[in-house]
Motif scaffolding. Structure first.
Motif, PDB file in Angstrom:
ATOM      1  N   UNK A   1       0.993  -1.336   0.029  1.00 22.43           N
ATOM      2  CA  UNK A   1       0.064   0.040   0.165  1.00 22.43           C
ATOM      3  C   UNK A   1       0.963   1.402   0.138  1.00 22.43           C
ATOM      4  N   UNK A   2       0.393   2.378  -0.434  1.00 24.73           N
ATOM      5  CA  UNK A   2       1.222   3.505  -0.585  1.00 24.73           C
ATOM      6  C   UNK A   2       1.337   3.942   1.276  1.00 24.73           C
ATOM      7  N   UNK A   3       2.310   4.583   1.468  1.00 26.38           N
ATOM      8  CA  UNK A   3       2.920   4.942   2.662  1.00 26.38           C
ATOM      9  C   UNK A   3       3.190   6.251   2.820  1.00 26.38           C
ATOM     10  N   UNK A   4       2.802   7.092   3.511  1.00 27.97           N
ATOM     11  CA  UNK A   4       3.102   8.757   4.009  1.00 27.97           C
ATOM     12  C   UNK A   4       3.860   8.730   5.280  1.00 27.97           C
ATOM     13  N   UNK A   5       4.385   9.990   5.433  1.00 31.65           N
ATOM     14  CA  UNK A   5       5.395   9.893   6.688  1.00 31.65           C
ATOM     15  C   UNK A   5       4.395   9.828   7.871  1.00 31.65           C
ATOM     16  N   UNK A   6       3.113  10.119   8.015  1.00 34.53           N
ATOM     17  CA  UNK A   6       2.438   9.996   9.263  1.00 34.53           C
ATOM     18  C   UNK A   6       2.193   8.494   9.483  1.00 34.53           C
ATOM     19  N   UNK A   7       1.794   7.639   8.480  1.00 39.61           N
ATOM     20  CA  UNK A   7       1.782   6.246   8.803  1.00 39.61           C
ATOM     21  C   UNK A   7       2.968   5.775   9.254  1.00 39.61           C
ATOM     22  N   UNK A   8       4.268   6.360   8.670  1.00 41.82           N
ATOM     23  CA  UNK A   8       5.622   5.643   9.155  1.00 41.82           C
ATOM     24  C   UNK A   8       5.813   6.033  10.571  1.00 41.82           C
ATOM     25  N   UNK A   9       5.457   7.286  10.835  1.00 40.29           N
ATOM     26  CA  UNK A   9       5.473   7.643  12.411  1.00 40.29           C
ATOM     27  C   UNK A   9       4.609   6.698  13.195  1.00 40.29           C
ATOM     28  N   UNK A  10       3.454   6.244  12.845  1.00 39.84           N
ATOM     29  CA  UNK A  10       2.649   5.532  13.771  1.00 39.84           C
ATOM     30  C   UNK A  10       3.184   4.172  13.810  1.00 39.84           C
ATOM     31  N   UNK A  11       3.846   3.523  12.676  1.00 40.31           N
ATOM     32  CA  UNK A  11       4.725   2.414  12.810  1.00 40.31           C
ATOM     33  C   UNK A  11       5.735   2.248  13.636  1.00 40.31           C
ATOM     34  N   UNK A  12       6.400   3.548  13.757  1.00 40.74           N
ATOM     35  CA  UNK A  12       7.554   3.812  14.786  1.00 40.74           C
ATOM     36  C   UNK A  12       7.129   3.539  16.094  1.00 40.74           C
ATOM     37  N   UNK A  13       5.966   4.366  16.200  1.00 40.18           N
ATOM     38  CA  UNK A  13       5.546   4.452  17.771  1.00 40.18           C
ATOM     39  C   UNK A  13       5.067   2.985  18.071  1.00 40.18           C
ATOM     40  N   UNK A  14       4.470   2.291  17.359  1.00 43.48           N
ATOM     41  CA  UNK A  14       4.139   0.886  17.643  1.00 43.48           C
ATOM     42  C   UNK A  14       5.148  -0.097  18.024  1.00 43.48           C
ATOM     43  N   UNK A  15       6.287   0.244  17.274  1.00 43.64           N
ATOM     44  CA  UNK A  15       7.219  -0.688  17.382  1.00 43.64           C
ATOM     45  C   UNK A  15       8.034  -0.271  18.532  1.00 43.64           C
ATOM     46  N   UNK A  16       7.968   1.119  18.891  1.00 38.27           N
ATOM     47  CA  UNK A  16       8.709   1.453  20.308  1.00 38.27           C
ATOM     48  C   UNK A  16       8.043   0.900  21.551  1.00 38.27           C
ATOM     49  N   UNK A  17       6.743   0.837  21.547  1.00 32.28           N
ATOM     50  CA  UNK A  17       5.867   0.261  22.375  1.00 32.28           C
ATOM     51  C   UNK A  17       6.267  -1.057  22.527  1.00 32.28           C
ATOM     52  N   UNK A  18       6.383  -1.621  21.453  1.00 30.55           N
ATOM     53  CA  UNK A  18       6.620  -3.342  21.540  1.00 30.55           C
ATOM     54  C   UNK A  18       8.017  -3.543  21.802  1.00 30.55           C
ATOM     55  N   UNK A  19       8.977  -2.876  21.358  1.00 27.02           N
ATOM     56  CA  UNK A  19      10.248  -3.137  21.880  1.00 27.02           C
ATOM     57  C   UNK A  19      11.047  -1.904  22.704  1.00 27.02           C
ATOM     58  N   UNK A  20      10.672  -1.581  23.791  1.00 27.90           N
ATOM     59  CA  UNK A  20      11.272  -0.520  24.518  1.00 27.90           C
ATOM     60  C   UNK A  20      12.806  -0.388  24.358  1.00 27.90           C
ATOM     61  N   UNK A  21      13.328   0.683  23.911  1.00 28.99           N
ATOM     62  CA  UNK A  21      14.823   1.209  24.009  1.00 28.99           C
ATOM     63  C   UNK A  21      15.412   0.333  23.044  1.00 28.99           C
ATOM     64  N   UNK A  22      14.871  -0.465  21.794  1.00 32.28           N
ATOM     65  CA  UNK A  22      15.460  -0.914  21.089  1.00 32.28           C
ATOM     66  C   UNK A  22      15.433  -0.504  19.523  1.00 32.28           C
ATOM     67  N   UNK A  23      14.180   0.771  19.628  1.00 28.33           N
ATOM     68  CA  UNK A  23      14.277   1.284  18.289  1.00 28.33           C
ATOM     69  C   UNK A  23      14.897   2.421  18.146  1.00 28.33           C
ATOM     70  N   UNK A  24      15.827   2.835  17.189  1.00 23.68           N
ATOM     71  CA  UNK A  24      16.606   3.668  16.823  1.00 23.68           C
ATOM     72  C   UNK A  24      16.298   4.484  15.547  1.00 23.68           C
ATOM     73  N   UNK A  25      16.572   5.974  15.508  1.00 26.50           N
ATOM     74  CA  UNK A  25      16.019   6.691  14.189  1.00 26.50           C
ATOM     75  C   UNK A  25      17.377   6.142  13.253  1.00 26.50           C
ATOM     76  N   UNK A  26      16.978   6.187  11.981  1.00 29.32           N
ATOM     77  CA  UNK A  26      17.950   6.183  10.979  1.00 29.32           C
ATOM     78  C   UNK A  26      18.560   7.599  10.571  1.00 29.32           C
TER      79      UNK A  26
END
Length: 236
Positions: free
Chosen positions: A26-51
């Motif tokens: 599906x097409x992805x926009x920056x807002x969807x990417x931010x939501x994905x990052x937030x969900x990953x941060x909740x699932x993996x605390x302290x293990x998600x870093x920005x590129x």
């Protein structure tokens, strides 16, 4: 659209690293990417870093993955071993030039045998369903994997035969941290969002049913149990 690479390090001849490169369906926009990052941060605390080299993020544990944007396509690279930011960036750089011409996979690949469970899947997801991915890796009379997803949430059911390991599977479920009494031959609730919260049920005919949210997502226990009950009508 998925490409697989298998890398076998010289100092570890008996093991290999599998790297998967793919694009979103599906097409992805920056807002969807931010939501994905937030969900990953909740699932993996302290293990998600920005590129820092691009808009995206990296899961630093093993197995690891990285997600970024190429125009309106989401890019994902994953590895069975830990990825460093430099490795993730190199792999994403290989993908990015392919984004404009990469084919869009069909949103619906459906097995009609999964239709009995579609209503409860919609209830669990809680948003309009846009993606179906049903596959049959086990070659049995019953469907193997049925998957449903909206834009941000997904749920799947896996019906895996365990004919030679029924007693071991029953013991695993009965001794789990949160067993469920009265569902199938044995059942358990697994609330860990790192694997996707799930219910597992052993059927009387030797199938292990796994009703699971997408990785990093949580689901309501009562809804997932109702989903398992619907599945038991198909997997006796």
């Amino acid at each position: 659209h998925l490409r697989h690479l298998r890398v076998q390090p010289a100092h570890r001849r008996r093991q290999s690293t599998v790297v998967r490169l793919g694009f979103s369906v599906l097409p992805i926009d920056p807002e969807t990417l931010d939501a994905s990052r937030a969900a990953a941060a909740l699932a993996y605390p302290g293990q998600i870093v920005p590129l820092t080299s691009r808009a995206g993020y990296l899961l630093t544990r093993a197995p690891g993955y990285a997600v970024a944007l190429a125009g309106n396509r989401g890019m994902r690279v994953s590895s069975t071993t830990q990825l460093t930011p430099a490795q993730a960036d190199t792999l994403l750089a290989l993908l990015e030039p392919l984004a404009p011409t990469a084919p869009w996979r069909p949103l619906v690949v459906a097995d009609p045998r999964c239709e009995l469970m579609t209503t409860t899947a919609q209830e669990v997801i809680g948003e309009p369903m846009v993606i179906r991915r049903d596959i049959d890796p086990f070659g049995c009379a019953l469907p193997g994997i049925c998957s449903w997803a909206g834009r941000t949430r997904g749920v799947s059911i896996i019906g895996a035969p365990v004919a030679g390991e029924i007693d071991q599977t029953r013991k695993m479920l009965e001794t789990a941290a949160i067993p469920i009494v009265g569902l199938g031959a044995a059942a358990a609730w697994h609330p860990n969002p790192q694997t996707g919260t799930m219910v597992q049920v052993l059927t009387s005919r030797g199938y292990l049913l796994t009703v699971r949210m997408a990785i990093g997502q949580t689901g309501d226990r009562a809804q997932l149990v109702r989903r398992a009950e619907a599945a038991l009508r198909l997997y006796p």
